[in-house]
Design an enzyme around this catalytic site. Sequence first.
Site, PDB file in Angstrom:
ATOM      1  N   ASP A  12       0.872  -1.164   0.000  1.00 41.78           N
ATOM      2  CA  ASP A  12       0.000   0.000   0.000  1.00 41.78           C
ATOM      3  C   ASP A  12       0.917   1.224   0.000  1.00 41.78           C
ATOM      4  OD1 ASP A  12      -2.367   1.585   0.333  1.00 41.78           O
ATOM      5  OD2 ASP A  12      -1.755   1.867   2.418  1.00 41.78           O
ATOM      6  N   THR A  48      -2.850   1.628  -4.547  1.00 41.89           N
ATOM      7  CA  THR A  48      -3.158   2.903  -3.902  1.00 41.89           C
ATOM      8  C   THR A  48      -4.464   3.471  -4.427  1.00 41.89           C
ATOM      9  OG1 THR A  48      -2.353   5.160  -3.533  1.00 41.89           O
ATOM     10  CG2 THR A  48      -1.793   4.146  -5.641  1.00 41.89           C
ATOM     11  N   GLY A  49      -5.060   4.315  -3.618  1.00 39.70           N
ATOM     12  CA  GLY A  49      -6.254   5.014  -4.054  1.00 39.70           C
ATOM     13  C   GLY A  49      -5.935   6.307  -4.773  1.00 39.70           C
ATOM     14  N   LYS A 106      -8.891  -3.477  -2.797  1.00 37.89           N
ATOM     15  CA  LYS A 106      -7.494  -3.927  -2.752  1.00 37.89           C
ATOM     16  C   LYS A 106      -7.414  -5.444  -2.681  1.00 37.89           C
ATOM     17  CE  LYS A 106      -5.707   0.308  -0.610  1.00 37.89           C
ATOM     18  NZ  LYS A 106      -5.048   0.911   0.568  1.00 37.89           N
TER      19      LYS A 106
END
Length: 696
Positions: free
Chosen positions: A375, A524-525, A552
């Site tokens: 992440d 990742t967002g 995810k």
Amino acid sequence: MHADQHGHERGHAHAEREDAAGAHAGHAHGGHAHGGHAGHEDVYRRRFWINLLLAVPVVVYSESIQDWLGFTPPDFPGSDFVAPALGTAIFLYGGAVFLSGARSEIRDRQPGMMLLVSLAITVAFVASAASTLGIFELEFWWELSALVVVMLLGHWQEMKALGQARGALSALAELLPDEAERLHDGGSERVPLDELEIGDVVLVRPGGRVPADGEIVAGRAELDESMITGESKPVAKDEGAAVVAGTVATDSAIRVRVTAVGDETALAGIQRLVDEAQTSRSRTQAIADRSAALLFYVAVGAAVVTFVVWALAGDLDEAVTTTVTVLVISCPHALGLAIPLVIAIATSLSARNGILVKDRLSLERSRLVDVVLFDKTGTLTRGEHVVTGLAAADDDLALARAAAVEGDSEHPHARAIVAAAAERGPIPAAADFQAMSGRGVEASLGGKRVAVGGPTLLRERGLEVPDGLREETQPWRDRGASVVYLVEEGRVSAAFALEDQVRPEAREAVDSLHELGVRVGLVTGDAQQVADAVAAELGIDEVFAEVLPEDKERHVRELQDRGHRVAMVGDGVNDAPALARADVGIAIGAGTDVAIESAGVILASDDPRGVVGVITLSRASYRKMLQNLGWAFGYNVLAIPLAAGVLAPFGFTLPPAVGALLMSLSTIVVALNALTLRGLDLRPGGTARRKAILRT
């Protein structure tokens, strides 16, 4: 618990009950009990020396020894009964440990090492007693004595090695001070730790250890948290910061309000994790346990065949001797030690380096990982924006004026600008602060209204970015940086690039994983261009961007469907589904939060290089397990035929005591091989030592 382990524990318990001195299984420190194998080690050491002293006259008065060495010991009334009397005492006192464990294995119908040892010493005792009574013409007392003494020596060394490996628990307990300095209205008082209560305020002096988890209410200090997180650099802590029991205030005094005591502290939680990881089972251990049970049947079968063959050959004495030797030399002592000792050392080593193993199967599976999926925010990056670019006629002046306007704002961008300006010089005072939601902030500075904001602010006010400034900021926008503008007197006078700062150690982590043959992914967002910029900077192989937290897990499953073994590295909060789905879930930056259920491995520090340590430790410990199992099996494959007398036609037979010595030596080899794992350097930068031990 497996019967072989259960038999061991029965033997240990019996030894402690019967030993007159009664070694304690543990000791208390500051209200925390710890111990284990230290008590067993004391018992076995004492029994070894007592039985060794008893065995000396048995050997001296053995007719076989006298014939071999050509001497005659002093003769006195009853001297003929020295060997039988002391030999019987050795069997009953020294052998009681093994006999007790054997009864447990028989009751559980799962034979193992203790039953094999007991069978060997019982056969030797019966044969010796029969010889004393004139039934056989065999003299086995010295061999029985030597066998028991050597077996006790082996168990003593086993307990000693396991005790050293489990020393991490004792070391953790020793981190706590014996007393705390509790503050009250009239001053302070020294109190035992078990008298502390939540809400108490304690004084931690320079160089002193924090007695309980808490929060700093007064003072500022740099704390050495290396014993908890593995991070060697002291961490600055100010008022309001959380502190952990066992850490050291290095430079100044602080006052701490207690928030957790006793078993609720992070240190106690870490102790539980280490203990559970060391006592939980693994697939490799299960194989070793089944092998020990199988070896019992192989040994008994070989002993029966040996006895029958020698008896049919007309040599009953040799039949008994070789049968005893087969039973002695096939004891799976080395096999019983091969896996547990490696596991104990690996888990204590990991704890000392801030790697907390919740599920030992996760550590075991880590050696198979071929993709590590990170992440981004808070893992490869700090999760905090910093100023990475500045475009203005006067950089320092523009940054100072922007910081003055942002001074009262709590927005992350504002904190980044203020922090950057503070490093360069003084920040002027602004007045009449006004926050404009979603657009920026504005304040009066030197009698003029000055604003700081993003593109929305410029559109609202109909402002254009000057061409020169636009050219300088275009590369920032291309890599996904946030661009904030300084607006003065109706024009844009400066621009700032703000980005989530990549951790300086992240590049080394990625490079080290590549050296281990592991691919690195990023999930990742953030926007695609932001993720791509980070990936390009760090050399990451695969990127999943603009991903919602709940999605995810889908990308982890996608990698698994492609045949990869995936380790997911996240913060353990919004990454919980992905951590649970991955083959290995690693929570990073968790500090002392050991309650993260979705992760099998927890990294106490936020250094991503700890992931390299997890994989390195997994591979090294597995290699040691295989080496130990190979030695234990190889030893028995070669030793059993030798003990059975296959070389007897060439004039060589193996005495039972020599067989016991060889068996004990194999145990020592296994123990020494496992102990080399303690030299594994899991600290960031420990590559040389890590590579060296991985080659062994």
